[in-house]
Design a protein around this motif. Structure first.
Motif, PDB file in Angstrom:
ATOM      1  N   GLN A 157       0.853  -1.177   0.000  1.00 40.30           N
ATOM      2  CA  GLN A 157       0.000   0.000   0.000  1.00 40.30           C
ATOM      3  C   GLN A 157       0.894   1.234   0.000  1.00 40.30           C
ATOM      4  OE1 GLN A 157      -2.960  -0.012   3.076  1.00 40.30           O
ATOM      5  NE2 GLN A 157      -3.606  -2.100   2.657  1.00 40.30           N
ATOM      6  N   MET A 158       0.975   1.899  -1.143  1.00 38.73           N
ATOM      7  CA  MET A 158       1.802   3.085  -1.252  1.00 38.73           C
ATOM      8  C   MET A 158       1.190   4.213  -0.424  1.00 38.73           C
ATOM      9  SD  MET A 158       4.420   2.460  -3.221  1.00 38.73           S
ATOM     10  CE  MET A 158       4.940   1.173  -4.364  1.00 38.73           C
ATOM     11  N   LEU A 159       1.993   4.806   0.433  1.00 37.57           N
ATOM     12  CA  LEU A 159       1.527   5.927   1.244  1.00 37.57           C
ATOM     13  C   LEU A 159       1.816   7.255   0.558  1.00 37.57           C
ATOM     14  CD1 LEU A 159       2.632   4.746   4.801  1.00 37.57           C
ATOM     15  CD2 LEU A 159       0.468   4.379   3.623  1.00 37.57           C
ATOM     16  N   LEU A 160       2.251   7.167  -0.669  1.00 33.79           N
ATOM     17  CA  LEU A 160       2.600   8.354  -1.435  1.00 33.79           C
ATOM     18  C   LEU A 160       1.861   8.316  -2.766  1.00 33.79           C
ATOM     19  CD1 LEU A 160       4.414  10.856  -1.700  1.00 33.79           C
ATOM     20  CD2 LEU A 160       6.221   9.362  -2.563  1.00 33.79           C
ATOM     21  N   ASP A 161       1.227   9.421  -3.142  1.00 35.43           N
ATOM     22  CA  ASP A 161       0.516   9.534  -4.413  1.00 35.43           C
ATOM     23  C   ASP A 161       1.556   9.805  -5.503  1.00 35.43           C
ATOM     24  OD1 ASP A 161      -0.980  10.229  -6.653  1.00 35.43           O
ATOM     25  OD2 ASP A 161      -2.519  11.264  -5.486  1.00 35.43           O
ATOM     26  N   ILE A 162       1.991   8.733  -6.144  1.00 37.19           N
ATOM     27  CA  ILE A 162       3.079   8.829  -7.114  1.00 37.19           C
ATOM     28  C   ILE A 162       2.684   9.702  -8.308  1.00 37.19           C
ATOM     29  CG2 ILE A 162       4.607   7.536  -8.634  1.00 37.19           C
ATOM     30  CD1 ILE A 162       5.158   7.106  -5.713  1.00 37.19           C
ATOM     31  N   ASP A 163       1.446   9.555  -8.795  1.00 36.38           N
ATOM     32  CA  ASP A 163       1.016  10.328  -9.961  1.00 36.38           C
ATOM     33  C   ASP A 163       1.040  11.819  -9.668  1.00 36.38           C
ATOM     34  OD1 ASP A 163       0.603   7.972 -11.305  1.00 36.38           O
ATOM     35  OD2 ASP A 163      -1.476   7.811 -10.649  1.00 36.38           O
ATOM     36  N   ASP A 164       0.544  12.196  -8.496  1.00 41.07           N
ATOM     37  CA  ASP A 164       0.527  13.614  -8.159  1.00 41.07           C
ATOM     38  C   ASP A 164       1.945  14.136  -7.940  1.00 41.07           C
ATOM     39  OD1 ASP A 164      -1.221  16.003  -7.367  1.00 41.07           O
ATOM     40  OD2 ASP A 164       0.142  15.827  -5.638  1.00 41.07           O
ATOM     41  N   LEU A 165       2.787  13.313  -7.310  1.00 44.83           N
ATOM     42  CA  LEU A 165       4.168  13.730  -7.101  1.00 44.83           C
ATOM     43  C   LEU A 165       4.854  13.995  -8.435  1.00 44.83           C
ATOM     44  CD1 LEU A 165       6.535  14.181  -5.139  1.00 44.83           C
ATOM     45  CD2 LEU A 165       7.094  11.747  -5.399  1.00 44.83           C
ATOM     46  N   ALA A 166       4.596  13.139  -9.425  1.00 43.90           N
ATOM     47  CA  ALA A 166       5.195  13.334 -10.753  1.00 43.90           C
ATOM     48  C   ALA A 166       4.728  14.654 -11.365  1.00 43.90           C
ATOM     49  CB  ALA A 166       4.833  12.162 -11.657  1.00 43.90           C
ATOM     50  N   ARG A 167       3.428  14.935 -11.220  1.00 44.84           N
ATOM     51  CA  ARG A 167       2.913  16.202 -11.765  1.00 44.84           C
ATOM     52  C   ARG A 167       3.535  17.402 -11.055  1.00 44.84           C
ATOM     53  NH1 ARG A 167      -1.903  13.059 -12.094  1.00 44.84           N
ATOM     54  NH2 ARG A 167      -2.497  13.699  -9.991  1.00 44.84           N
ATOM     55  N   GLN A 168       3.691  17.302  -9.733  1.00 48.21           N
ATOM     56  CA  GLN A 168       4.235  18.415  -8.964  1.00 48.21           C
ATOM     57  C   GLN A 168       5.701  18.671  -9.303  1.00 48.21           C
ATOM     58  OE1 GLN A 168       2.574  20.417  -6.978  1.00 48.21           O
ATOM     59  NE2 GLN A 168       0.620  19.325  -6.965  1.00 48.21           N
ATOM     60  N   LEU A 169       6.469  17.608  -9.533  1.00 49.76           N
ATOM     61  CA  LEU A 169       7.898  17.771  -9.814  1.00 49.76           C
ATOM     62  C   LEU A 169       8.160  18.234 -11.242  1.00 49.76           C
ATOM     63  CD1 LEU A 169       9.449  14.688  -7.974  1.00 49.76           C
ATOM     64  CD2 LEU A 169       9.367  17.065  -7.220  1.00 49.76           C
ATOM     65  N   GLY A 170       7.255  17.892 -12.159  1.00 50.42           N
ATOM     66  CA  GLY A 170       7.415  18.366 -13.523  1.00 50.42           C
ATOM     67  C   GLY A 170       8.116  17.374 -14.425  1.00 50.42           C
ATOM     68  N   PRO A 171       8.128  17.647 -15.716  1.00 58.20           N
ATOM     69  CA  PRO A 171       8.628  16.674 -16.709  1.00 58.20           C
ATOM     70  C   PRO A 171      10.129  16.443 -16.671  1.00 58.20           C
ATOM     71  CG  PRO A 171       8.097  18.777 -17.745  1.00 58.20           C
ATOM     72  CD  PRO A 171       7.614  18.880 -16.339  1.00 58.20           C
ATOM     73  N   ASP A 172      10.876  17.297 -15.963  1.00 58.74           N
ATOM     74  CA  ASP A 172      12.316  17.069 -15.924  1.00 58.74           C
ATOM     75  C   ASP A 172      12.713  16.044 -14.863  1.00 58.74           C
ATOM     76  OD1 ASP A 172      11.511  18.781 -13.914  1.00 58.74           O
ATOM     77  OD2 ASP A 172      13.460  19.817 -13.818  1.00 58.74           O
ATOM     78  N   HIS A 173      11.710  15.487 -14.171  1.00 66.35           N
ATOM     79  CA  HIS A 173      11.964  14.461 -13.164  1.00 66.35           C
ATOM     80  C   HIS A 173      11.413  13.120 -13.623  1.00 66.35           C
ATOM     81  CE1 HIS A 173      12.861  17.877 -10.581  1.00 66.35           C
ATOM     82  NE2 HIS A 173      13.287  17.036  -9.644  1.00 66.35           N
ATOM     83  N   LEU A 174      12.137  12.072 -13.297  1.00 67.48           N
ATOM     84  CA  LEU A 174      11.696  10.705 -13.574  1.00 67.48           C
ATOM     85  C   LEU A 174      11.651   9.956 -12.247  1.00 67.48           C
ATOM     86  CD1 LEU A 174      11.092   8.424 -15.664  1.00 67.48           C
ATOM     87  CD2 LEU A 174      13.549   7.918 -15.613  1.00 67.48           C
ATOM     88  N   ILE A 175      10.524   9.325 -11.951  1.00 70.50           N
ATOM     89  CA  ILE A 175      10.351   8.618 -10.680  1.00 70.50           C
ATOM     90  C   ILE A 175      10.401   7.111 -10.928  1.00 70.50           C
ATOM     91  CG2 ILE A 175       8.858   8.240  -8.686  1.00 70.50           C
ATOM     92  CD1 ILE A 175       7.654  10.971  -9.165  1.00 70.50           C
ATOM     93  N   LEU A 176      11.353   6.456 -10.292  1.00 68.23           N
ATOM     94  CA  LEU A 176      11.445   4.996 -10.310  1.00 68.23           C
ATOM     95  C   LEU A 176      10.815   4.470  -9.022  1.00 68.23           C
ATOM     96  CD1 LEU A 176      15.184   4.595 -11.432  1.00 68.23           C
ATOM     97  CD2 LEU A 176      13.143   4.852 -12.874  1.00 68.23           C
ATOM     98  N   VAL A 177       9.849   3.574  -9.148  1.00 65.31           N
ATOM     99  CA  VAL A 177       9.138   3.047  -7.981  1.00 65.31           C
ATOM    100  C   VAL A 177       9.560   1.604  -7.763  1.00 65.31           C
ATOM    101  CG1 VAL A 177       6.911   2.596  -6.917  1.00 65.31           C
ATOM    102  CG2 VAL A 177       7.199   4.573  -8.420  1.00 65.31           C
ATOM    103  N   ARG A 178      10.119   1.347  -6.584  1.00 68.26           N
ATOM    104  CA  ARG A 178      10.602   0.013  -6.236  1.00 68.26           C
ATOM    105  C   ARG A 178       9.808  -0.490  -5.036  1.00 68.26           C
ATOM    106  NH1 ARG A 178      14.426  -4.007  -8.046  1.00 68.26           N
ATOM    107  NH2 ARG A 178      15.141  -5.167  -6.222  1.00 68.26           N
ATOM    108  N   ALA A 179       8.850  -1.401  -5.256  1.00 65.23           N
ATOM    109  CA  ALA A 179       8.107  -2.004  -4.151  1.00 65.23           C
ATOM    110  C   ALA A 179       8.999  -3.001  -3.431  1.00 65.23           C
ATOM    111  CB  ALA A 179       6.850  -2.697  -4.664  1.00 65.23           C
ATOM    112  N   HIS A 180       8.699  -3.260  -2.164  1.00 67.99           N
ATOM    113  CA  HIS A 180       9.456  -4.242  -1.397  1.00 67.99           C
ATOM    114  C   HIS A 180       9.356  -5.602  -2.085  1.00 67.99           C
ATOM    115  CE1 HIS A 180      10.511  -6.897   2.003  1.00 67.99           C
ATOM    116  NE2 HIS A 180      11.171  -5.861   2.477  1.00 67.99           N
ATOM    117  N   TYR A 181      10.411  -6.414  -1.953  1.00 66.60           N
ATOM    118  CA  TYR A 181      10.441  -7.697  -2.672  1.00 66.60           C
ATOM    119  C   TYR A 181       9.334  -8.641  -2.228  1.00 66.60           C
ATOM    120  CZ  TYR A 181      13.199  -8.936   1.497  1.00 66.60           C
ATOM    121  OH  TYR A 181      13.643  -9.112   2.782  1.00 66.60           O
ATOM    122  N   PHE A 182       8.754  -8.443  -1.043  1.00 67.36           N
ATOM    123  CA  PHE A 182       7.621  -9.268  -0.637  1.00 67.36           C
ATOM    124  C   PHE A 182       6.436  -9.066  -1.578  1.00 67.36           C
ATOM    125  CE2 PHE A 182       8.617  -9.863   4.166  1.00 67.36           C
ATOM    126  CZ  PHE A 182       9.605 -10.757   3.813  1.00 67.36           C
TER     127      PHE A 182
END
Length: 761
Positions: free
Chosen positions: A564-589
């Motif tokens: 359960q992601m406690l962070l809104d990844i889509d909104d964070l991407a919009r807030q940071l802008g197109p010059d940022h790339l977000i890599l999301v790594r879920a726990h191996y479980f």
């Protein structure tokens, strides 16, 4: 003058010492001094003492140049003590909150020479066992002497349940003897001479029942010290007591009870030593039995006393064997049922297990090393780094990886492997000389003689682990702690990245293995990484030039069934802008769940299935995490880290943590999404405060990550040191390990050190 001096001998208690000292110095009553005597402790206890003494002047440290034992160490502390009363506390035990204030009040009320307090036994399994002595203390007179209330003889004869007037000890010139059972003369000597004995009906001491390392759980000739200890006890009571004849019958009965207790403990006296011990016990019976007799216990205990009196060893052993058989016959059949279930399952699995047992009878393959990581999930982590270095340093060894069938495709070219659950897997598991893993092998796997198990672990811990989880049941995923420890018993080596981790593992996994505090092999690549390698990784991952890469890697929460992601990844991407790339790594479980982060746009990429997390570290300009151990690895790169901890309070209470991450972070901390956006927009994640916090974090946790950890492990495990010096650290990556208010160890003389767990683990 200080009211109470607490003397704490320290030897082999690294995993428990901090809790002991914090329980003393954190008391609401502050008119005390603590004198810790470092009895040439072979672990990291000295660093813990130095750290705590630097921040609290009430702690004095005496350092002995050689190991002298608990009794002489207490004597050294007693010489330094300046309090009106002295309390000897063991370094692996701790005081209950408010205990010191209650002791001080009782001392002032009664003017006691000796004050006895209650305690509880804290078993390593988590069971808390109260003492019967509380009832006896409630029945005791307000103030008494040994001859007026001799029932006190049956209160446990240890030093830590008594607070004694210093003047009394000086007048008698009492000093502890070397060797075991040194508490006996002290206990009954001070009770015999005290004019005012009182009690405190309150649990003050938590008496730790260690799984390994305690004298009470050690087999050996040291237990023969019990006989001269009782000789001195009788002599002191006779010399100092007001009416020795009045107390001798109960004291004699206590002696026989004690000797029988030691003889009856299979963890103390075994084999031929039992006959010798019994003969000495018979000699002591005849030497000290009171002329007028003594109150012999009823029942089986009374029979034992009579057999000792007559020297009937064979009859005694026959009675013991019969009693053990009777006890066993009463046990339910649950154990047999559990064993049956263990081998239950598919016919194919049973057949393979039989094949495995057959392979165990074949010779060990001296050149075979079996590797695995994350429950056979693939080629990764510390085992992979050790594998690569072993191919270079000891090419004569044959390295084979155990992997799941669905992960074979991710193996690097040329890596020999066996698929878990196949005949080849069971054969390799049974016959390998070396077994290297960052988690445990299956419960049914046998630690055969001649094999060497290397536990690399897979992270510096923020959250509590092993037996430390007993205090946080809400976050427990595997409640079978006995099975956890059985698995840990197979380890020959345990690799730690820093002194902090060593300290926690000593307590969480109290087993007899050797600690290799040498840094984490998987971080060698990070320590030696070059700009060209970073550029190549980014190109391989398809990261466009000029983009700022943010790696978001949260940990899992055992009370959540799915990630359960406690962070809104889509909104964070919009807030940071197109010059940022977000890599999301879920726990191996959760890595196999197939979930995607965000909307799949070019600004958010789910990299949970990426085999190499080290590639992600190298590619990222910034790490956002919560309580994941990834932060300790990423810190090796000395790049910004942001801790996003919106549920920190809940995580502390439910899962349990080893330190306050928000107070000692690797960089900026945000506890709300708004705070996180502010940290990222303003650049606070790379400001002076964040940079200094990261430096302090690296000095505490990353000082051994110099690029040579894997070689240190390989040479110790596979070549027994190899007679060669440790490898030179990579240029430009050395991190000075500077003492500070939360320093946990000194800078090692060499890059990394080996610590045997020994009997004090």
């Amino acid at each position: 003058m200080t009211l109470v001096s607490v003397v704490v001998p320290v030897h082999g208690v690294q995993g428990y010492l901090r809790e002991c000292l914090d329980s003393l110095l954190g008391q609401s009553f502050t008119d005390l001094e603590v004198i810790a005597v470092d009895d040439a402790s072979p672990d990291g206890s000295a660093a813990i003492l130095a750290e705590i003494a630097a921040r609290d002047p009430r702690l004095q440290v005496i350092t002995l140049d050689r190991n002298v034992g608990q009794g002489p160490a207490r004597n050294a502390g007693l010489e330094r003590a300046r309090g009106r009363y002295v309390w000897f506390l063991d370094g692996d035990d701790w005081l209950a909150p408010g205990a010191m204030a209650a002791v001080a009040d009782r001392l002032r009320q009664t003017g006691a020479d000796v004050l006895l307090v209650d305690w509880v036994r804290e078993h390593w399994t988590g069971r808390v066992q109260g003492s019967w002595v509380g009832r006896a203390l409630r029945d005791a007179p307000e103030v008494f002497t040994l001859d007026s209330w001799p029932r006190v003889i049956d209160v446990l004869h240890v030093a830590w349940n008594k607070i004694v007037r210093r003047e009394l000890l000086d007048r008698l010139g009492f000093r502890f003897d070397p060797g075991w059972y040194e508490d006996l003369p002290y206990t009954y000597g001070v009770l015999a001479v005290a004019e005012r004995i009182s009690t405190l009906d309150r649990v003050c001491v938590h008496y730790r029942q260690r799984r390994v390392g305690a004298a009470t759980r050690t087999v050996g000739a040291g237990h023969l010290a019990i006989f001269p200890a009782w000789v001195r006890t009788h002599a002191l009571v006779g010399e100092w007591g007001r009416d020795p004849a009045a107390v001798r019958p109960l004291l004699f009965r206590r002696m026989i009870w004690h000797l029988l207790k030691v003889l009856g403990n299979r963890q103390r006296i075994q084999g031929r030593a039992r006959r010798f011990f019994f003969a000495r016990m018979h000699e002591h019976y005849e030497r000290f039995v009171p002329a007028g007799g003594y109150p012999v216990p009823d029942g089986v205990e009374g029979v034992k006393h009579r057999l000792v009196a007559r020297g009937r060893y064979r009859t005694f052993e026959a009675l013991r064997a019969a009693n053990r058989l009777r006890v066993r016959s009463r046990r339910p059949a649950r154990r047999a049922i559990r064993r049956g279930r263990r081998f239950a399952g598919a016919v194919r699995t049973r057949a393979f297990r039989l094949y495995y047992r057959a392979q165990l009878r074949r010779p060990v393959d001296e050149n075979l090393v079996l590797y695995s990581a994350y429950w056979h999930r693939g080629y990764a982590s510390n085992p992979a780094a050790i594998y690569e270095k072993a191919r270079e340093v000891v090419p004569g060894l044959r390295g084979v990886w155990a992997v799941r069938r669905d992960r074979v495709k991710d193996l690097p070219p040329g890596v020999e492997h066996v698929v878990s659950g196949t005949r080849a897997y069971y054969r390799a598991l049974a016959r390998a000389r070396y077994l290297v893993n960052n988690v445990n092998w299956p419960d049914w796997a046998t630690k055969r003689p001649g094999s060497v198990h290397v536990m690399t672990h897979h992270g510096t811990p923020v959250k509590v682990m092993g037996l430390d989880q007993l205090r946080y049941p809400g976050g427990v995923k595997d409640p079978d702690f006995a099975a956890q420890i059985r698995r840990a018993d197979r380890w020959d080596f345990s690799i730690t990245a820093n002194a902090f981790t060593t300290e926690q593992w000593k307590r969480a996994y109290p087993c007899r293995h050797e600690t290799l505090e040498v840094g984490y092999p998987r971080n060698d690549r990070l320590a030696r990484a070059t700009p060209d390698e970073v550029a190549a990784v980014r190109e391989r991952l398809g990261i466009p030039a000029g983009r700022t890469v943010v790696l978001y890697a949260p940990t899992h929460r055992e009370w959540h069934r799915r990630s359960q992601m406690l962070l809104d990844i889509d909104d964070l991407a919009r807030q940071l802008g197109p010059d940022h790339l977000i890599l999301v790594r879920a726990h191996y479980f959760y890595g196999g769940s197939g979930r995607r982060a965000g909307d799949g746009t070019s600004q958010v990429i789910d990299v949970s299935g990426q085999p190499s997390v080290e590639d992600l570290y190298l590619a990222a300009d910034l790490l956002i995490t919560d309580y994941s151990s990834l932060m300790f690895d990423y810190a090796v790169l000395d790049r910004p880290i942001v801790v996003f901890a919106p549920d920190w309070q809940a995580y502390q209470l439910i899962r349990g943590v080893y330190f306050d991450l928000t107070a000692e972070p690797p960089g900026a901390v945000a506890t709300t999404y708004a705070d996180l956006l502010d940290v990222l927009r303003t650049g606070a994640y790379r400001d002076d405060y964040a940079t200094k916090a990261r430096l302090k974090f690296r000095q505490r946790f990353c000082y051994l990550d110099d690029g040579g950890a894997a070689e240190r492990v390989v040479r110790r495990v596979f070549t027994d040191g190899g007679g060669q010096d440790d490898p030179e650290p990579a240029p430009g990556v050395a991190i000075p390990h500077q003492p500070g208010p939360r320093d946990h160890d000194r800078v090692p003389d060499r890059p990394g050190r080996v610590r045997p767990a020994g009997p004090g683990a």
